[in-house]
Motif scaffolding. Structure first.
Motif, PDB file in Angstrom:
ATOM      1  N   ALA A   1      -4.938   5.090   6.957  1.00  0.00           N
ATOM      2  CA  ALA A   1      -5.256   3.745   6.464  1.00  0.00           C
ATOM      3  C   ALA A   1      -6.667   3.690   5.903  1.00  0.00           C
ATOM      4  CB  ALA A   1      -5.082   2.728   7.592  1.00  0.00           C
ATOM      5  N   ALA A   2      -7.616   4.352   6.563  1.00  0.00           N
ATOM      6  CA  ALA A   2      -8.991   4.388   6.060  1.00  0.00           C
ATOM      7  C   ALA A   2      -9.053   5.095   4.710  1.00  0.00           C
ATOM      8  CB  ALA A   2      -9.895   5.088   7.068  1.00  0.00           C
ATOM      9  N   HIS A   3      -8.321   6.200   4.575  1.00  0.00           N
ATOM     10  CA  HIS A   3      -8.257   6.927   3.303  1.00  0.00           C
ATOM     11  C   HIS A   3      -7.732   6.023   2.187  1.00  0.00           C
ATOM     12  CE1 HIS A   3      -7.231  10.237   0.515  1.00  0.00           C
ATOM     13  NE2 HIS A   3      -6.066   9.617   0.358  1.00  0.00           N
ATOM     14  N   ILE A   4      -6.707   5.261   2.478  1.00  0.00           N
ATOM     15  CA  ILE A   4      -6.169   4.330   1.482  1.00  0.00           C
ATOM     16  C   ILE A   4      -7.194   3.250   1.158  1.00  0.00           C
ATOM     17  CG2 ILE A   4      -4.392   2.575   1.084  1.00  0.00           C
ATOM     18  CD1 ILE A   4      -2.511   4.335   2.812  1.00  0.00           C
ATOM     19  N   ASP A   5      -7.858   2.721   2.183  1.00  0.00           N
ATOM     20  CA  ASP A   5      -8.842   1.644   1.984  1.00  0.00           C
ATOM     21  C   ASP A   5      -9.985   2.069   1.075  1.00  0.00           C
ATOM     22  OD1 ASP A   5      -7.390  -0.036   3.597  1.00  0.00           O
ATOM     23  OD2 ASP A   5      -8.771   0.060   5.312  1.00  0.00           O
ATOM     24  N   VAL A   6     -10.463   3.305   1.250  1.00  0.00           N
ATOM     25  CA  VAL A   6     -11.607   3.742   0.433  1.00  0.00           C
ATOM     26  C   VAL A   6     -11.170   4.250  -0.935  1.00  0.00           C
ATOM     27  CG1 VAL A   6     -12.999   4.285   2.472  1.00  0.00           C
ATOM     28  CG2 VAL A   6     -11.704   6.121   1.333  1.00  0.00           C
ATOM     29  N   ARG A   7      -9.850   4.233  -1.164  1.00  0.00           N
ATOM     30  CA  ARG A   7      -9.276   4.656  -2.447  1.00  0.00           C
ATOM     31  C   ARG A   7      -9.474   6.157  -2.656  1.00  0.00           C
ATOM     32  NH1 ARG A   7     -12.280   0.882  -6.475  1.00  0.00           N
ATOM     33  NH2 ARG A   7     -10.817   1.792  -7.987  1.00  0.00           N
ATOM     34  N   GLY A   8      -9.004   6.902  -1.652  1.00  0.00           N
ATOM     35  CA  GLY A   8      -9.156   8.346  -1.690  1.00  0.00           C
ATOM     36  C   GLY A   8      -8.064   9.036  -2.482  1.00  0.00           C
TER      37      GLY A   8
ATOM     38  N   VAL B   1      -0.884  12.978  11.158  1.00  0.00           N
ATOM     39  CA  VAL B   1      -1.457  12.661   9.850  1.00  0.00           C
ATOM     40  C   VAL B   1      -0.535  13.145   8.737  1.00  0.00           C
ATOM     41  CG1 VAL B   1      -2.888  14.727   9.437  1.00  0.00           C
ATOM     42  CG2 VAL B   1      -3.655  12.508   8.624  1.00  0.00           C
ATOM     43  N   TRP B   2       0.138  14.282   8.939  1.00  0.00           N
ATOM     44  CA  TRP B   2       1.095  14.787   7.947  1.00  0.00           C
ATOM     45  C   TRP B   2       2.250  13.798   7.772  1.00  0.00           C
ATOM     46  CZ3 TRP B   2       4.288  19.961   8.528  1.00  0.00           C
ATOM     47  CH2 TRP B   2       4.831  20.299   7.277  1.00  0.00           C
ATOM     48  N   ARG B   3       2.783  13.322   8.897  1.00  0.00           N
ATOM     49  CA  ARG B   3       3.898  12.375   8.854  1.00  0.00           C
ATOM     50  C   ARG B   3       3.488  11.065   8.158  1.00  0.00           C
ATOM     51  NH1 ARG B   3       5.306  13.233  13.721  1.00  0.00           N
ATOM     52  NH2 ARG B   3       4.096  11.580  14.722  1.00  0.00           N
ATOM     53  N   GLU B   4       2.304  10.568   8.489  1.00  0.00           N
ATOM     54  CA  GLU B   4       1.854   9.298   7.910  1.00  0.00           C
ATOM     55  C   GLU B   4       1.505   9.451   6.431  1.00  0.00           C
ATOM     56  OE1 GLU B   4       0.925   5.128   8.493  1.00  0.00           O
ATOM     57  OE2 GLU B   4       2.110   6.639   9.553  1.00  0.00           O
ATOM     58  N   ALA B   5       0.932  10.574   6.063  1.00  0.00           N
ATOM     59  CA  ALA B   5       0.634  10.808   4.650  1.00  0.00           C
ATOM     60  C   ALA B   5       1.922  10.879   3.828  1.00  0.00           C
ATOM     61  CB  ALA B   5      -0.179  12.092   4.488  1.00  0.00           C
ATOM     62  N   LYS B   6       2.955  11.547   4.379  1.00  0.00           N
ATOM     63  CA  LYS B   6       4.245  11.594   3.690  1.00  0.00           C
ATOM     64  C   LYS B   6       4.820  10.200   3.505  1.00  0.00           C
ATOM     65  CE  LYS B   6       6.194  16.145   4.877  1.00  0.00           C
ATOM     66  NZ  LYS B   6       7.277  16.808   5.657  1.00  0.00           N
ATOM     67  N   ALA B   7       4.729   9.385   4.550  1.00  0.00           N
ATOM     68  CA  ALA B   7       5.296   8.039   4.487  1.00  0.00           C
ATOM     69  C   ALA B   7       4.616   7.189   3.428  1.00  0.00           C
ATOM     70  CB  ALA B   7       5.187   7.372   5.857  1.00  0.00           C
ATOM     71  N   ASN B   8       3.365   7.506   3.138  1.00  0.00           N
ATOM     72  CA  ASN B   8       2.609   6.739   2.147  1.00  0.00           C
ATOM     73  C   ASN B   8       2.468   7.466   0.813  1.00  0.00           C
ATOM     74  OD1 ASN B   8       1.249   4.152   3.487  1.00  0.00           O
ATOM     75  ND2 ASN B   8       1.329   5.764   5.037  1.00  0.00           N
TER      76      ASN B   8
END
Length: 356
Positions: free
Chosen positions: A288-295, A320-327
């Motif tokens: 979520a932080a990565h998405i927020d900072v527009r990474g 983190v792998w699972r969540e990154a895939k989901a997003n």
């Protein structure tokens, strides 16, 4: 053995660092983050457990029935070849835990380097490495700047600072107050750049911005006597965000608005626990932080090297792998020492899963 122990005891008070005095202390007192003799987060946090709770956590870490799950089941694979120094692009080499080399537009920035066997003021006690450093510190190559997120022992290490002091002439960029530690360790004042949140420094063609984080500090008895920070590292063509140690908070969205987008992020995903929910992110919060900072490319850090929480060793990478895939996010999970080309990252292969 006795000689080594006596030598380590002699270093013990030095490893604690020093308290800021004089002009450094005056500058700290003027910080909006400073009040009542300590630094504060923008929002209230449960940063420090009570003494009884802290004792229970320590007993669980040292003697809990599940402590075997907090270590890998076999040898951690590493890449031990020194990296190139000629690149003009953007490359990231993760050495384990938070220690990372960022090669950005021809400059080389070392983030939170820790090469010691233990993360502790004493060389004979404290959390011990689960894998060796993938390369010797003297083979890392040229270093143009050294970025420190805060003064905890797993991010600011006396022995590593001493080695960098003699091998390089790079400046140390640190949060307010942490310069007192470096000064005690004989780092010249000309090599210490101390920044408050939102302060900037231009060095070697790069722009560094100390951005907010949600954490705490301390190397001795007193906590929160120095500031903690995340970092923006901006070159002429590329930008990287390093979270440091932090809980998830609304400041990430503000960082993204003011400084994003970023080509890559180095995001803390390990050492989380229900006992300290506000100061270390879970892997899902890291995404979520990565998405927020527009990474762009997400590179998870702060896991695999030291057992600092009760979660299983490989769980941060799995989650983190699972969540990154989901997003539908770009993710790299390098082996320690592996150099990642941010423009052409390798596919995530789950290398850690066979180790638990």
């Amino acid at each position: 053995m006795l000689r080594r122990t006596l030598s380590a005891l002699g270093d013990l008070p030095v490893a604690f660092g020093a308290k800021a005095t004089g002009a450094r202390a005056d500058r700290m007192r003027r910080s909006p983050q400073y009040a009542g003799g300590v630094f504060h987060n923008a929002s209230p946090t449960r940063a420090t457990p009570s003494p009884s709770a802290a004792g229970g956590i320590l007993r669980e870490l040292l003697f809990g029935d599940d402590r075997a799950r907090r270590k890998p089941a076999g040898a951690i694979p590493m890449v031990s070849e020194p990296g190139s120094e000629t690149s003009e692009g953007l490359f990231v080499t993760w050495y384990g835990h938070a220690s990372t080399l960022v090669e950005i537009d021809g400059a080389r920035v070392l983030c939170d380097p820790v090469w010691s066997e233990r993360v502790s003021p004493a060389a004979f006690a404290g959390p011990r490495r689960l894998h060796a450093p993938p390369v010797a510190l003297d083979t890392v190559g040229r270093v143009d700047a050294i970025v420190i997120s805060h003064d905890h022992y797993d991010h600011l290490d006396l022995a590593t600072v001493r080695a960098l002091l003699t091998a390089h002439d790079a400046p140390f960029l640190v949060p307010l107050g942490a310069g007192a530690h470096l000064e005690r360790w004989h780092v010249p004042a000309s090599r210490i750049v101390e920044l408050d949140w939102h302060d900037e420094a231009e060095l070697g063609g790069l722009r560094f911005v100390a951005t907010p984080a949600q954490h705490f500090s301390g190397r001795g008895i007193a906590n929160d006597s120095t500031l903690w920070t995340s970092w923006v590292i901006a070159g002429p063509r590329h930008k990287v965000f390093y979270s440091g140690d932090t809980g998830y908070f609304d400041g990430f969205a503000k960082i993204g608005e003011e400084h994003g987008p970023f080509d890559a992020t180095l995001i803390q995903v390990g050492a989380y626990a229900p006992q300290w929910p506000d100061i270390h992110m879970t892997p899902e919060e890291g995404v979520a932080a990565h998405i927020d900072v527009r990474g762009g490319l997400l590179v998870p850090v702060h896991w695999a090297t030291f057992s600092l929480a009760m979660h299983p060793w490989g769980e941060p990478a799995d989650r983190v792998w699972r969540e990154a895939k989901a997003n539908d996010l770009a993710l790299a999970v390098p082996k320690p020492g592996q150099r990642i080309d941010v423009a052409n990252p390798p596919a995530v292969d789950g290398w850690w899963q066979t180790l638990g």
